[in-house]
Design a protein around this motif. Sequence first.
Motif, short mmCIF file in Angstrom:
data_model
loop_
_atom_site.label_atom_id
_atom_site.label_comp_id
_atom_site.label_asym_id
_atom_site.label_seq_id
_atom_site.Cartn_x
_atom_site.Cartn_y
_atom_site.Cartn_z
N GLY A 1 0.86 1.71 -3.04
CA GLY A 1 1.24 0.98 -1.77
C GLY A 1 1.47 -0.41 -1.72
N TYR A 2 1.83 -1.02 -2.69
CA TYR A 2 2.13 -2.42 -2.66
C TYR A 2 3.18 -2.93 -1.71
CZ TYR A 2 3.59 -7.07 -4.31
OH TYR A 2 3.87 -8.25 -4.53
N GLU A 3 4.30 -2.32 -1.69
CA GLU A 3 5.26 -2.63 -0.87
C GLU A 3 4.73 -2.52 0.58
OE1 GLU A 3 7.65 -0.25 -2.95
OE2 GLU A 3 7.88 -2.00 -4.62
N VAL B 1 3.14 -4.58 -8.81
CA VAL B 1 3.27 -3.22 -8.69
C VAL B 1 2.62 -2.46 -10.08
CG1 VAL B 1 5.23 -2.75 -7.41
CG2 VAL B 1 5.79 -3.25 -9.96
N SER B 2 1.88 -3.39 -10.66
CA SER B 2 0.95 -2.86 -11.98
C SER B 2 0.10 -1.77 -11.51
CB SER B 2 0.24 -4.06 -12.69
OG SER B 2 1.54 -5.03 -13.02
N GLU B 3 -0.13 -0.90 -12.41
CA GLU B 3 -1.13 0.47 -12.23
C GLU B 3 -2.49 -0.19 -12.03
OE1 GLU B 3 -0.66 3.85 -14.11
OE2 GLU B 3 1.46 3.73 -13.94
N VAL B 4 -3.28 0.16 -11.07
CA VAL B 4 -4.56 -0.12 -10.82
C VAL B 4 -5.41 1.17 -10.20
CG1 VAL B 4 -4.13 -1.24 -8.64
CG2 VAL B 4 -6.10 -1.86 -9.81
N GLY C 1 -6.04 -4.20 1.32
CA GLY C 1 -5.87 -3.96 -0.28
C GLY C 1 -5.17 -2.50 -0.51
N CYS C 2 -4.72 -2.48 -1.63
CA CYS C 2 -3.85 -1.23 -1.95
C CYS C 2 -4.07 -1.13 -3.54
CB CYS C 2 -2.63 -1.25 -1.51
SG CYS C 2 -1.36 -2.49 -2.44
N ASP C 3 -3.30 0.30 -3.86
CA ASP C 3 -3.19 0.52 -5.30
C ASP C 3 -1.58 0.24 -5.39
OD1 ASP C 3 -1.83 2.57 -4.34
OD2 ASP C 3 -2.88 4.21 -5.22
N LYS D 1 1.99 -2.94 1.69
CA LYS D 1 0.66 -3.72 2.05
C LYS D 1 1.54 -5.18 2.27
CE LYS D 1 -1.02 -5.96 -1.18
NZ LYS D 1 -1.56 -6.95 -1.89
N GLU D 2 2.52 -5.35 1.69
CA GLU D 2 3.10 -6.66 1.83
C GLU D 2 3.74 -6.68 3.06
OE1 GLU D 2 3.07 -9.53 -0.53
OE2 GLU D 2 1.38 -7.91 -1.05
N GLU D 3 4.49 -5.72 3.50
CA GLU D 3 5.05 -5.62 5.03
C GLU D 3 3.96 -5.74 5.96
OE1 GLU D 3 7.76 -5.60 7.87
OE2 GLU D 3 8.35 -5.82 5.80
N LEU D 4 2.92 -4.93 5.88
CA LEU D 4 1.61 -5.19 6.60
C LEU D 4 1.39 -6.41 6.95
CD1 LEU D 4 -0.05 -3.49 8.76
CD2 LEU D 4 -1.49 -2.88 6.52
N LYS D 5 1.26 -7.18 5.81
CA LYS D 5 0.46 -8.40 5.70
C LYS D 5 1.55 -9.32 6.73
CE LYS D 5 0.31 -10.59 1.72
NZ LYS D 5 -0.18 -10.96 0.43
N LYS D 6 2.74 -9.11 6.40
CA LYS D 6 3.54 -10.07 7.33
C LYS D 6 3.69 -9.96 8.69
CE LYS D 6 7.31 -10.14 3.60
NZ LYS D 6 8.65 -9.46 3.36
N ARG D 7 3.41 -8.82 9.17
CA ARG D 7 3.42 -8.34 10.23
C ARG D 7 2.04 -8.50 10.92
NH1 ARG D 7 6.59 -2.97 11.85
NH2 ARG D 7 8.40 -3.05 10.47
#
Length: 51
Positions: free
Chosen positions: A11-13, A37-40, A6-8, A15-21
């Motif tokens: 770190g969205y982009e 990329v909505s704020e959380v 998970g991320c805020d 996290k998405e790259e890490l998920k692919k790897r």
Amino acid sequence: MRIGIGCDHGGYEMKEELKKRLTGGGHAVTDKGIYSVSEVDYPDVAAEVAE
């Protein structure tokens, strides 16, 4: 291996790259957010990952 991530919004982009790897390496990834990329607030997402 099963991995939860998970991320805020900052770190969205990454996290998405890490998920692919990770999935490419044969790991089962459970993504607990965020999904844009909505704020959380990160503590909310961290609690979901920890569950």
